[in-house]
Design an enzyme around this catalytic site. Structure first.
Site, PDB file in Angstrom:
ATOM      1  N   HIS A  87       0.859  -1.277  -0.025  1.00 30.09           N
ATOM      2  CA  HIS A  87       0.070   0.043  -0.103  1.00 30.09           C
ATOM      3  C   HIS A  87       0.836   1.436   0.079  1.00 30.09           C
ATOM      4  CE1 HIS A  87      -3.305  -2.556   2.247  1.00 30.09           C
ATOM      5  NE2 HIS A  87      -2.966  -3.091   0.909  1.00 30.09           N
ATOM      6  N   HIS A 244      -9.101  -2.475  -4.789  1.00 30.28           N
ATOM      7  CA  HIS A 244      -8.008  -2.489  -3.918  1.00 30.28           C
ATOM      8  C   HIS A 244      -6.978  -3.570  -4.631  1.00 30.28           C
ATOM      9  CE1 HIS A 244      -5.752  -2.780  -0.178  1.00 30.28           C
ATOM     10  NE2 HIS A 244      -5.786  -4.119  -0.589  1.00 30.28           N
ATOM     11  N   ASP A 248      -3.135  -2.998  -5.167  1.00 29.60           N
ATOM     12  CA  ASP A 248      -1.983  -3.811  -4.772  1.00 29.60           C
ATOM     13  C   ASP A 248      -1.103  -4.190  -5.721  1.00 29.60           C
ATOM     14  OD1 ASP A 248      -2.817  -4.409  -2.079  1.00 29.60           O
ATOM     15  OD2 ASP A 248      -3.778  -6.341  -2.498  1.00 29.60           O
ATOM     16  N   HIS A 271      -0.505 -11.127  -5.033  1.00 29.51           N
ATOM     17  CA  HIS A 271       1.020 -10.667  -4.765  1.00 29.51           C
ATOM     18  C   HIS A 271       2.005 -11.539  -5.199  1.00 29.51           C
ATOM     19  CE1 HIS A 271      -0.469  -7.696  -1.994  1.00 29.51           C
ATOM     20  NE2 HIS A 271      -0.981  -8.659  -1.272  1.00 29.51           N
TER      21      HIS A 271
END
Length: 316
Positions: A87, A244, A248, A271
């Site tokens: 973030h 969101h 990321d 991720h």
């Protein structure tokens, strides 16, 4: 001096220190963090003040990523790490900060409200300094993809940084969502920065047994229970979940160290796939070209055939 009129062609750093205090999302421990100006070509560098002298510095780069379970962790050669960096990385990247020292007295970046908004607001309030070195850019020249089952992520040639993200969950509170946009400070600030991280009620106990989500609460995350959102205030955006995930991705891909002139396409990626994609890109020099932002902006159209580009966009 601070600048409100910036040039995309030169590197920038903060005009002064920016301080944050909070708790780690996963370890639940209090942490103090200070962002400081840095010299040209420094990139983003963490300094763990609680680590032994000589072992404190951790570069926020793709090759330093060692863990991608629910967040991104970078580690140096001494085993000193910093987690949940995505973030903050997204906020720095979107604000146009190229070089920054990040001082921490613990192993995790504070989660704040679960979004990048707090970071972005404070960085913008402090302002940036233009530095006397041109900003470099990584220009994607050929498509590159990574895939795991029905999840995939890739880069396509594109004349500007662009993000195209799709997610799909069984929960009716989320379902299938897509968000696509060019990465600019204004677009990120208005449409992405406030989107919060999220988790699922039926997974919470398992995560906590694993030592994760120890600091999670309804103040810093969206909690989904079956087909409903538990948070009383509801969502900030109807499609906050995919926004969101795009946030990321911006943070994860900023670990390239320079802006990527290409179109990121992520389908149910996270991720892990984001970092796999960066590694695949970096290890295949024929897929990209390192140049300056100035040259990428002025010469991109001469580097890639327009017809080929249009065909790739239609295939999305």
């Amino acid at each position: 001096m601070k600048t409100s009129t910036r040039t995309p062609f030169y590197q920038h750093t903060l005009s002064g220190p920016v301080h944050f205090v909070g708790r780690g999302l996963h370890n639940g421990k209090p942490v103090s963090m200070t962002l400081l100006p840095a010299e040209t070509d420094t990139g983003y560098v963490f300094e763990r003040l609680d680590a032994d002298p000589g072992q404190q510095v951790i570069a926020a780069r793709w090759h330093a990523v060692t863990d991608t379970r629910l967040s991104t962790t970078v580690t140096n050669g001494f085993g000193v790490s910093v987690s949940t960096i995505e973030h903050l990385m997204a906020a720095l990247s979107a604000c146009g900060v190229d070089n920054c020292r990040i001082l921490l007295d613990g192993p995790e970046v504070p989660i704040m409200d679960g979004s990048a908004q707090g970071f972005m607001t404070r960085i913008q309030a402090e302002g940036l300094l233009v530095q006397k070195r041109e900003r470099r850019a990584l220009v994607v020249t050929n498509p590159v993809w990574v895939q795991e089952r029905n999840r995939y992520a890739g880069f396509l040639p594109c004349p500007r940084p662009w993000f195209d993200v799709t997610i799909e969950f069984e929960s009716k509170a989320i379902g299938k969502q897509n968000y696509s946009m060019p990465l600019t400070e204004e677009m990120f600030d208005t449409n992405i920065a406030a989107a919060r991280t999220f988790g699922f009620e039926d997974q919470l106990a398992t995560l906590q047994v694993l030592g994760l989500a120890q600091g999670g609460s309804l103040r810093n995350a969206i909690l989904v229970d079956g087909d409903r959102v538990v948070n009383e205030e509801g969502l900030r955006f109807e499609d906050e979940f995919v926004r969101h995930k795009l946030l990321d991705a911006v943070g994860d891909l900023s670990l390239a160290g320079v802006p990527i002139y290409g179109r990121f396409v992520g389908h149910c990626s996270g991720h892990h796939l984001n970092n796999r994609l960066l590694r695949s890109l970096m290890h295949n020099a024929g897929y990209w070209r390192l140049t300056t932002v100035r040259e990428a902006t002025e010469q991109w159209g001469c580097m890639i055939d327009d017809t080929t580009y249009e065909e790739m966009l239609e295939s999305l």
